[in-house]
Write a protein that holds these residues in place. Sequence first.
Motif, mmCIF file in Angstrom:
data_model
loop_
_atom_site.group_PDB
_atom_site.id
_atom_site.type_symbol
_atom_site.label_atom_id
_atom_site.label_comp_id
_atom_site.label_asym_id
_atom_site.label_seq_id
_atom_site.Cartn_x
_atom_site.Cartn_y
_atom_site.Cartn_z
ATOM 1 N N MET A 1 39.049 19.749 1.925
ATOM 2 C CA MET A 1 38.103 18.657 2.194
ATOM 3 C C MET A 1 38.671 17.314 1.763
ATOM 4 S SD MET A 1 35.179 17.972 3.508
ATOM 5 C CE MET A 1 33.926 16.708 3.537
ATOM 6 N N ASN A 2 39.273 17.281 0.555
ATOM 7 C CA ASN A 2 39.875 16.027 0.076
ATOM 8 C C ASN A 2 41.006 15.568 0.982
ATOM 9 O OD1 ASN A 2 38.171 15.757 -2.113
ATOM 10 N ND2 ASN A 2 39.504 16.913 -3.496
ATOM 11 N N THR A 3 41.763 16.546 1.505
ATOM 12 C CA THR A 3 42.864 16.205 2.413
ATOM 13 C C THR A 3 42.334 15.547 3.674
ATOM 14 O OG1 THR A 3 44.148 18.071 1.598
ATOM 15 C CG2 THR A 3 44.813 17.121 3.707
ATOM 16 N N ILE A 4 41.243 16.076 4.217
ATOM 17 C CA ILE A 4 40.640 15.503 5.420
ATOM 18 C C ILE A 4 40.150 14.089 5.162
ATOM 19 C CG2 ILE A 4 38.708 15.714 7.037
ATOM 20 C CD1 ILE A 4 38.911 18.745 6.731
ATOM 21 N N LEU A 5 39.468 13.889 4.028
ATOM 22 C CA LEU A 5 38.952 12.558 3.698
ATOM 23 C C LEU A 5 40.094 11.565 3.481
ATOM 24 C CD1 LEU A 5 36.006 13.464 1.290
ATOM 25 C CD2 LEU A 5 35.840 12.605 3.627
ATOM 26 N N ASN A 6 41.137 11.997 2.766
ATOM 27 C CA ASN A 6 42.272 11.107 2.512
ATOM 28 C C ASN A 6 42.938 10.666 3.795
ATOM 29 O OD1 ASN A 6 41.895 11.204 -0.250
ATOM 30 N ND2 ASN A 6 43.330 12.892 -0.559
ATOM 31 N N LYS A 7 43.075 11.597 4.734
ATOM 32 C CA LYS A 7 43.706 11.256 5.997
ATOM 33 C C LYS A 7 42.814 10.367 6.844
ATOM 34 C CE LYS A 7 46.172 13.264 9.911
ATOM 35 N NZ LYS A 7 46.634 14.506 10.576
ATOM 36 N N SER A 8 41.514 10.622 6.849
ATOM 37 C CA SER A 8 40.580 9.839 7.661
ATOM 38 C C SER A 8 40.468 8.400 7.179
ATOM 39 C CB SER A 8 39.191 10.493 7.653
ATOM 40 O OG SER A 8 39.231 11.771 8.229
ATOM 41 N N PHE A 9 40.573 8.187 5.847
ATOM 42 C CA PHE A 9 40.385 6.849 5.270
ATOM 43 C C PHE A 9 41.684 6.299 4.673
ATOM 44 C CE2 PHE A 9 36.278 8.976 5.188
ATOM 45 C CZ PHE A 9 35.439 8.014 5.734
ATOM 46 N N GLU A 10 42.804 6.728 5.199
ATOM 47 C CA GLU A 10 44.113 6.405 4.626
ATOM 48 C C GLU A 10 44.371 4.904 4.552
ATOM 49 O OE1 GLU A 10 48.749 7.912 5.202
ATOM 50 O OE2 GLU A 10 47.278 8.212 6.803
ATOM 51 N N SER A 11 43.949 4.151 5.567
ATOM 52 C CA SER A 11 44.243 2.717 5.607
ATOM 53 C C SER A 11 43.569 1.934 4.488
ATOM 54 C CB SER A 11 43.810 2.131 6.961
ATOM 55 O OG SER A 11 44.539 2.708 8.005
ATOM 56 N N LEU A 12 42.511 2.489 3.901
ATOM 57 C CA LEU A 12 41.785 1.774 2.856
ATOM 58 C C LEU A 12 42.565 1.679 1.544
ATOM 59 C CD1 LEU A 12 38.144 3.091 3.405
ATOM 60 C CD2 LEU A 12 39.076 0.849 3.998
ATOM 61 N N ILE A 13 43.706 2.359 1.457
ATOM 62 C CA ILE A 13 44.545 2.194 0.270
ATOM 63 C C ILE A 13 45.192 0.810 0.260
ATOM 64 C CG2 ILE A 13 45.014 4.664 0.103
ATOM 65 C CD1 ILE A 13 47.776 4.145 1.282
ATOM 66 N N SER A 134 49.966 -6.718 11.056
ATOM 67 C CA SER A 134 50.644 -7.361 9.929
ATOM 68 C C SER A 134 50.033 -6.967 8.588
ATOM 69 C CB SER A 134 50.592 -8.890 10.085
ATOM 70 O OG SER A 134 49.254 -9.347 10.079
ATOM 71 N N ILE A 135 48.798 -6.471 8.592
ATOM 72 C CA ILE A 135 48.136 -6.074 7.352
ATOM 73 C C ILE A 135 48.449 -4.632 6.970
ATOM 74 C CG2 ILE A 135 45.860 -5.598 6.336
ATOM 75 C CD1 ILE A 135 44.821 -8.104 7.632
ATOM 76 N N VAL A 136 48.454 -3.720 7.953
ATOM 77 C CA VAL A 136 48.618 -2.293 7.631
ATOM 78 C C VAL A 136 49.959 -1.714 8.050
ATOM 79 C CG1 VAL A 136 46.136 -1.906 7.753
ATOM 80 C CG2 VAL A 136 47.535 -1.510 9.784
ATOM 81 N N GLY A 137 50.685 -2.396 8.954
ATOM 82 C CA GLY A 137 51.956 -1.853 9.439
ATOM 83 C C GLY A 137 51.757 -0.842 10.553
ATOM 84 N N ASN A 138 52.845 -0.435 11.182
ATOM 85 C CA ASN A 138 52.776 0.457 12.340
ATOM 86 C C ASN A 138 52.257 1.854 11.987
ATOM 87 O OD1 ASN A 138 53.656 -1.422 14.210
ATOM 88 N ND2 ASN A 138 55.819 -0.937 13.877
ATOM 89 N N ARG A 139 52.634 2.366 10.822
ATOM 90 C CA ARG A 139 52.284 3.746 10.485
ATOM 91 C C ARG A 139 50.768 3.952 10.394
ATOM 92 N NH1 ARG A 139 51.198 7.179 6.311
ATOM 93 N NH2 ARG A 139 51.090 5.511 4.759
ATOM 94 N N LEU A 140 50.061 2.957 9.868
ATOM 95 C CA LEU A 140 48.617 3.084 9.662
ATOM 96 C C LEU A 140 47.810 2.387 10.759
ATOM 97 C CD1 LEU A 140 48.432 2.445 5.800
ATOM 98 C CD2 LEU A 140 48.282 4.641 6.996
ATOM 99 N N LEU A 141 48.486 1.943 11.816
ATOM 100 C CA LEU A 141 47.814 1.131 12.824
ATOM 101 C C LEU A 141 46.654 1.873 13.486
ATOM 102 C CD1 LEU A 141 47.649 -1.491 14.411
ATOM 103 C CD2 LEU A 141 49.363 -0.571 15.999
ATOM 104 N N GLN A 142 46.918 3.094 13.985
ATOM 105 C CA GLN A 142 45.861 3.829 14.684
ATOM 106 C C GLN A 142 44.702 4.182 13.748
ATOM 107 O OE1 GLN A 142 49.267 4.744 15.578
ATOM 108 N NE2 GLN A 142 48.843 3.238 17.163
ATOM 109 N N ASN A 143 45.023 4.583 12.529
ATOM 110 C CA ASN A 143 43.976 4.914 11.565
ATOM 111 C C ASN A 143 43.125 3.693 11.235
ATOM 112 O OD1 ASN A 143 43.315 5.114 8.314
ATOM 113 N ND2 ASN A 143 42.928 7.015 9.433
ATOM 114 N N SER A 144 43.758 2.536 11.092
ATOM 115 C CA SER A 144 43.007 1.315 10.761
ATOM 116 C C SER A 144 42.095 0.895 11.905
ATOM 117 C CB SER A 144 43.971 0.178 10.406
ATOM 118 O OG SER A 144 44.772 -0.184 11.515
#
Length: 411
Positions: A1-13, A134-144
């Motif tokens: 469950m924590n893994t799912i939440l971390n991945k879903s809200f990854e950009s908020l780091i 420019s805020i999150v970068g390419n890796r987190l773009l779709q998640n953001s």
Amino acid sequence: MNTILNKSFESLIVIRFRYMWLGDFALLCAEFMELLILSWYVLNQTNSPMILGVYAALRFTGTLFSPFFGVIVDRLGKRNIYIFSRICFVILSTIVMVLYITNTISVTYVLIISPFVGLSRSLDMIVRQSVIPSIVGNRLLQNSIALLRTSRDITQIVGPIMGGVLLELLGASFSYLVIVCLYVLALVFVLMIRDIPNDFSKSKESLILNFKQGISYALLHPFLVGILVIAFMVNLTGFPLNNGLMPVIAKDIMKTDAVGLGWMLGMYSAGALCGSLVMGYFSNMKWVGILMVLGALLWHVGIFFIGFVSTLLVAIPLLYLIGIFQSFAMVTMAMLLMSYTSKEMLGRILGLRQLSVYGLPLGLLFSGSIADNFDVTWALYLNGVIGFVILVIAVVIWPSTFKSDLSYQKN
């Protein structure tokens, strides 16, 4: 469950993105409260779905200038434009609050102010989307992108319900005081975001030439044209449901009040939130073009069938499903546009994307006219059928849109 939440809200780091998300949350909550309060006011004062459609359409007139806004964002500094757009929201909402407090509010004033709200919204949306990479970068773009969509979906739940309850219990003046405070909070969060790109372009090319360059870039990539056509279609026939027709459905068919309307809009948005969270988790999936098309198709099937519903008990779960399908279509659409557009052309392409939103005021005028002269159910039937047919035609003409995925990013 924590893994799912971390991945879903990854950009908020990313702290800067966290401020951006909170600012959007405050802005959109105020916007949806405002939309419910003024829509209910216009409908009760005029008893005309057509005039309500005109009001809703005027709120989107800023989309006419969106291609030029995209160029302005690229040339005049994103931070300056970001702050300016938020200040405009504060000023315009304060004017309406004063009109309510002094008891001088009228439908005429509401219609006059609405286009300026539309201009502010278009400008804010373009600059907001253009600073994400420019805020999150390419890796987190779709998640953001998916997470920003969730802020909209959450506020579409909270805003209408809060607006309906405050309007019924405390009146419009106090409700608008809350709206102004939320807009101020949205401005404060933008001021807290550090290092937003603020470069001034030294290009001496005219805005018209830059606009043409954006069109030429899109024409070189047929799948972008297909996405823009689909974007226009869903605005023309999909979004009139929750941006204009819902108050008429609530009052004339469901026989409910502003609180009931708030719950209808809230459940619609709860479905959209669910869809956005799912998309946030699967943000790196392939073949999102298929999901975009299927989401848009099912969205319009739901609109067609809502015309047969006459009770809240049945309408609410159906609206929830329609919200899910809407999110599948819109989140994937944003993912594809961001992934395939080069950084130097992003503002211009987003401007063209915003121009497609002008399908919404056209759709609102069409839907309002049908509801005024016939019945709101006929507006729902026609929107469902027309949207479905246009979407099928678009996929046939631009099949690459249906096959697009996120395995390639153009930087």
